[in-house]
Design a protein around this motif. Structure first.
Motif, PDB file in Angstrom:
ATOM      1  N   GLU A  51      47.444  34.315  70.202  1.00  0.00           N
ATOM      2  CA  GLU A  51      47.706  35.375  71.189  1.00  0.00           C
ATOM      3  C   GLU A  51      49.149  35.851  71.103  1.00  0.00           C
ATOM      4  N   GLU A  59      48.798  27.625  79.062  1.00  0.00           N
ATOM      5  CA  GLU A  59      49.469  28.927  79.037  1.00  0.00           C
ATOM      6  C   GLU A  59      50.882  28.862  78.438  1.00  0.00           C
ATOM      7  N   ARG A 110      49.823  29.514  73.255  1.00  0.00           N
ATOM      8  CA  ARG A 110      49.446  30.909  72.969  1.00  0.00           C
ATOM      9  C   ARG A 110      49.650  31.223  71.486  1.00  0.00           C
ATOM     10  N   GLU A 138      53.888  28.918  75.701  1.00  0.00           N
ATOM     11  CA  GLU A 138      54.079  29.760  74.516  1.00  0.00           C
ATOM     12  C   GLU A 138      53.498  29.100  73.278  1.00  0.00           C
TER      13      GLU A 138
END
Lengths: 164, 242
Positions: B52, B42, B47, B44
């Motif tokens: 995402e 999860e 992601r 940064e």
């Protein structure tokens, strides 16, 4: 309290200093590559020509046959050599001559893309010395990234436990 | 993969305050880990990898990291490459940067005499408790309990990359093979994030890295190197302790 010390073992990221793997590396993506201002130093100027004595090619200055003044035979002025191109880029040498003496030598070389590393630059070399193996008193030790496990065996760990 | 972090504060402050300062550094380093680690799904960075998160929407810190990695890629002729393993992995920059930031935070909070050593990469300020500069040893690349240089610094950073600790983990991006030629590269300069990246890049270059290191000495980054065959080199203004 004069000072305090602490040693903590965390899971700080970045232990893996892996550099490279692929040859066909793309330049870093998006925001990174966006700014066009790439050059760190001056850009090579392969098209530049000699300033004063046009057509006197060669980076090593020019010997003239002028009978007057300078014993050295070097004409005053700024002389740019013809750019020498190799697969890594173009190197151009500039000489400044004052009173018949070379007062400055400068070279432009590529600093981006392919090759600041391979083209030798006019900077002092690192000096060679004898490798020491000493045991001096120090506050901290710098070494290659160690794992939590190897930290336990490191000099730094010994220092930390001595202070704890 | 964990990295040990040692912190020493040498400021004349109440013990409770010193404890708070250390806790704050630890909090920040764990925050960095959570946000930038490639081991945390999860984060940064992960992601961003998965799409995402776009670079434009990333946090200011992440955008700084991305830009810094791009600058370093250029400054090192591509030998420092956050995309070397394929997907983005800015870990090689994040470690030094996070310690650089931690030290600046400490200074802002009133600790002007300290060092932080994260896995052998050190940022220091001010003075040792005895009033002198911080004396830092550079580990001998073959004898783990010996030092090959001793340096003295008040403000600055020291980073060492070497092949002796974890084997062939640094790859020369030009050949795709493990870096060869240099056994240990130490870079000393004002900013740990750069010193760390420069040391890693020079190690990847192998022996041509000696020339490159001589070049960055003109920017204030001094160096000390041991080659695979045991030759030692240092730049002219390396702050060796007397």
């Amino acid at each position: 309290m004069r000072r305090s010390t602490a040693a903590a073992v965390g899971t700080l990221t970045g232990a893996a200093l892996i550099v490279g793997v692929r040859l066909s590396v793309q330049p870093p993506s998006a925001p990174a590559a966006a700014p066009p201002s790439t050059s760190l130093v001056d850009n090579p100027a392969p098209e530049a020509t000699a300033k004063k004595p046009a057509g006197t090619a060669g980076g090593a200055g020019k010997k003239t046959t002028e009978p007057e003044k300078n014993k050295s035979g070097l004409k005053d002025g700024t002389f740019k050599g013809k750019g020498a191109t190799n697969p890594y880029g173009t190197v151009q040498v500039t000489l400044k001559i004052a009173n018949g003496k070379i007062t400055a030598v400068d070279a432009t070389y590529p600093t981006t893309g392919n090759s600041a590393t391979i083209n030798p630059v006019a900077v002092p070399k690192l000096k060679q010395e004898t490798l020491q193996a000493q045991s001096a008193k120090v506050a901290a030790v710098s070494g290659a990234t160690y794992t939590s496990q190897s930290y336990q065996e490191s000099l730094q760990a010994a220092l930390d436990s001595a202070k704890a | 993969m964990g990295t040990a972090v040692s912190i020493e504060l040498a400021d004349d402050l109440p013990a409770a305050r010193l404890g708070e300062l250390i806790a704050d550094v630890c909090r920040w380093l764990h925050e960095v880990d959570a946000r930038f680690s490639t081991y945390q799904p999860e984060s940064e960075v992960m992601r961003l990898r998965r799409g995402e998160l776009t670079a434009a929407d990333a946090s200011e810190d992440l955008r700084h990291v991305l830009n810094a990695c791009a600058d370093l890629w250029r400054a090192t002729d591509g030998y420092f490459d956050a995309y070397a393993g394929g997907p983005l992995d800015p870990s090689g920059y994040v470690k030094g940067w996070s310690v650089e930031v931690a030290s600046a935070r400490l200074a802002a909070a009133g600790s002007t005499n300290h060092y932080i050593n994260a896995g052998g990469d050190i940022r220091m300020r001010g003075h040792h408790p005895d009033g002198g500069p911080w004396r830092v040893g550079i580990r001998h690349p073959w004898e783990a309990d010996k030092l090959s240089w001793v340096l003295a610094l008040t403000d600055g950073a020291i980073a060492t990359s070497g092949t002796y600790e974890r084997g062939d983990h640094v790859i020369n991006p030009r050949t795709g093979k493990p870096a060869q030629g240099l056994r240990s590269v130490t870079v000393v300069g004002p900013d740990l994030s750069l010193a760390d990246a420069y040391a890693t890049a020079a190690l990847a270059m192998g022996e041509p890295g000696l020339k490159w290191l001589a070049k960055i000495a003109t920017d204030g980054y001094e160096s000390a190197v041991v080659t695979d065959d045991g030759r030692a080199f240092s730049s002219a203004n390396l702050p060796a302790a007397v």
